[in-house]
Design a protein around this motif. Structure first.
Motif, PDB file in Angstrom:
ATOM      1  N   UNK A 164       0.849  -1.188   0.000  1.00 28.64           N
ATOM      2  CA  UNK A 164       0.000   0.000   0.000  1.00 28.64           C
ATOM      3  C   UNK A 164       0.892   1.249   0.000  1.00 28.64           C
ATOM      4  N   UNK A 165       0.274   2.419   0.143  1.00 25.54           N
ATOM      5  CA  UNK A 165       1.053   3.673   0.035  1.00 25.54           C
ATOM      6  C   UNK A 165       2.163   3.722   1.083  1.00 25.54           C
ATOM      7  N   UNK A 166       1.842   3.356   2.304  1.00 25.71           N
ATOM      8  CA  UNK A 166       2.867   3.458   3.359  1.00 25.71           C
ATOM      9  C   UNK A 166       3.956   2.397   3.147  1.00 25.71           C
ATOM     10  N   UNK A 167       3.539   1.222   2.693  1.00 24.46           N
ATOM     11  CA  UNK A 167       4.509   0.165   2.393  1.00 24.46           C
ATOM     12  C   UNK A 167       5.450   0.602   1.288  1.00 24.46           C
ATOM     13  N   UNK A 168       4.886   1.231   0.262  1.00 29.04           N
ATOM     14  CA  UNK A 168       5.692   1.704  -0.862  1.00 29.04           C
ATOM     15  C   UNK A 168       6.722   2.727  -0.386  1.00 29.04           C
ATOM     16  N   UNK A 169       6.272   3.642   0.468  1.00 29.92           N
ATOM     17  CA  UNK A 169       7.185   4.672   0.974  1.00 29.92           C
ATOM     18  C   UNK A 169       8.280   4.024   1.823  1.00 29.92           C
ATOM     19  N   UNK A 170       7.894   3.115   2.679  1.00 27.42           N
ATOM     20  CA  UNK A 170       8.892   2.437   3.516  1.00 27.42           C
ATOM     21  C   UNK A 170       9.912   1.705   2.642  1.00 27.42           C
ATOM     22  N   UNK A 171       9.409   1.032   1.599  1.00 26.36           N
ATOM     23  CA  UNK A 171      10.309   0.286   0.721  1.00 26.36           C
ATOM     24  C   UNK A 171      11.272   1.253   0.025  1.00 26.36           C
ATOM     25  N   UNK A 172      10.730   2.412  -0.385  1.00 26.33           N
ATOM     26  CA  UNK A 172      11.569   3.376  -1.111  1.00 26.33           C
ATOM     27  C   UNK A 172      12.668   3.961  -0.229  1.00 26.33           C
ATOM     28  N   UNK A 173      12.494   3.913   1.088  1.00 28.98           N
ATOM     29  CA  UNK A 173      13.568   4.433   1.957  1.00 28.98           C
ATOM     30  C   UNK A 173      14.429   3.284   2.507  1.00 28.98           C
ATOM     31  N   UNK A 174      14.291   2.118   1.884  1.00 27.28           N
ATOM     32  CA  UNK A 174      15.220   1.036   2.200  1.00 27.28           C
ATOM     33  C   UNK A 174      14.759   0.059   3.264  1.00 27.28           C
ATOM     34  N   UNK A 175      13.460   0.020   3.531  1.00 22.30           N
ATOM     35  CA  UNK A 175      12.963  -0.919   4.544  1.00 22.30           C
ATOM     36  C   UNK A 175      12.493  -2.196   3.831  1.00 22.30           C
ATOM     37  N   UNK A 176      13.045  -3.354   4.210  1.00 22.67           N
ATOM     38  CA  UNK A 176      12.637  -4.580   3.525  1.00 22.67           C
ATOM     39  C   UNK A 176      11.223  -5.036   3.880  1.00 22.67           C
TER      40      UNK A 176
END
Lengths: 247, 172
Positions: free
Chosen positions: B113-125
């Motif tokens: 989702x949106x928050x997951x996408x943002x987290x992934x984009x800042x390097x969170x697996x």
């Protein structure tokens, strides 16, 4: 890491299954976790460069990391170790406090615990029982490097490739399986035995035709472990039947 | 690794614990423009939740309105989104801008989702993203401090000394 962390249970589970920590009492592991912190890296990220090897000690919780060195002139890479869950790195600077000229790169999304060297030294001093697992683990790493040196000097690429498979074969399953290297590209396999992709391709094809391995894109399996062992024996001229004791 | 962006993410059980941590970070001189906060603050039937602008700043009506308005005085930006699978989540800090970019740019990562996408984009697996989403779902709060290695290391030390149940450093 605190005991109410949502990651705590998985971390304890991973440590209990590891060669380095499985023999320790839970209280000792808990004491260790209080001093270690959790870090993650995305696949293909650089975890550590040589100049950073003297700062912290890491224990992998999930994912794999490669320990390698690249020739800056040719771009050729040599992978010294492939580390997986439960492995600790970098042991050499932890012992001698000197930089290790290797890079650590995440091969999957990587999760690890880390602590500064001084903290780890203090913890080991307080928990000498850790050495019961640490010293054999260290011995195993030294033996791997020594075997690698001999293999590079004495054996051809085909033998080195087969020995790499045998080294990463898990024997205690009803069917043997490859650990850590089962999904590596031919180029990565070549980097682990000091060869190049085209040569590894050729040998893999041969082993596949002989029914020893099954190789598809991104998946490698041992189909006939006995034939693999026999073939190595034939090439090496030494018995590898006592592999468990000698490797 | 200096120069490369990292993030330290902490999980808090209560608003008070998170508020204390924000205060500690502010006291330490951490650049508050690089601090984000996310948390659910909506309990069906408990109270009215709303988010509006009166011309002199954003007002939030909800169970923890005082907390959020205090946080928004400290961090940059604020928002209230309904995230599928999580529910209504209140955000403060650069996370707001990143989520809006993800939504407007239609750059959502498959399965996230949106928050997951943002987290992934800042390097969170992915595994950690799932855990953070579970924490949000169960009414915990997340603090995200991002920056270069030295800044994140400074934040990590402070966050580890707070009542955060977990602090993880994520490298991109």
């Amino acid at each position: 890491m605190k005991s109410d962390s949502p990651f705590y249970e998985n971390t304890i589970k991973a440590l209990k299954q590891s060669e380095l920590f499985s023999g320790l009492k839970e209280a000792v592991i808990q004491d260790m976790l209080l001093m270690f912190r959790r870090q993650t890296w995305l696949r293909k990220s650089i975890v550590m460069q040589p100049e950073e090897t003297v700062k912290e000690f890491f224990v992998i919780i999930s994912g794999r990391a490669k320990v390698s060195r690249i020739n800056p002139d040719t771009g050729k890479e040599f992978i010294l170790f492939l580390l997986g869950p439960g492995d600790g790195f970098d042991i050499i600077p932890l012992l001698n406090g000197k930089e290790h000229n290797v890079s650590f790169v995440a091969m999957d999304d990587l999760e690890a615990l880390s602590a500064p060297f001084t903290t780890v030294h203090d913890w080991i001093e307080r928990h000498p029982e850790f050495n019961r697992a640490f010293l054999p683990y260290l011995g195993k790493q030294i033996r791997l490097i020594s075997n690698l040196a001999f293999d590079l000097a004495l054996h051809d690429t085909g033998t080195r490739l087969m020995k790499l498979f045998l080294q990463h074969t898990v024997h205690d399953n009803p069917y043997p399986s490859l650990k850590l290297i089962n999904d590596l590209s031919n180029e990565k396999l070549a980097s682990m035995i000091g060869s190049v992709r085209v040569v590894v391709n050729r040998f893999l094809q041969k082993l596949k035709e002989e029914g020893i391995i099954d190789a598809h894109r991104g998946s490698l399996e041992i189909r006939d472990l006995q034939a693999l062992v026999q073939k190595i024996e034939l090439h090496v001229g030494l018995s590898t039947r006592n592999k468990k004791n000698t490797n | 690794m200096s120069g490369k962006q990292k993030s330290a993410v902490s999980i808090f059980n209560t608003h008070t614990d998170a508020e204390d941590a924000v205060r500690e970070l502010q006291k330490s001189g951490f650049d508050m423009k690089k601090l984000s906060i996310a948390g659910k603050d909506y309990h069906s039937g408990d109270s009215v939740a709303g988010y509006y602008n009166t011309g002199d700043g954003v007002k939030y009506r909800g169970k923890s309105g005082v907390f959020w308005e205090g946080v928004w005085e400290t961090v940059l930006g604020s928002a209230f989104f309904i995230i599928p699978g999580i529910g209504p989540v209140v955000f403060g800090g650069p996370l707001v801008k990143w989520i809006i970019s993800a939504l407007e740019g239609a750059t959502l990562v498959d399965g996230l989702n949106a928050i997951g996408t943002v987290f992934y984009s800042i390097g969170i697996p992915n595994d950690s993203i799932l855990e953070y989403e579970t924490s949000l779902k169960s009414n915990k709060l997340l603090l995200v401090a991002n920056g270069i290695a030295e800044e994140v290391e400074q934040a990590r030390k402070i966050l580890e000394a707070t009542k955060a149940t977990d602090t993880t450093v994520h490298h991109g």
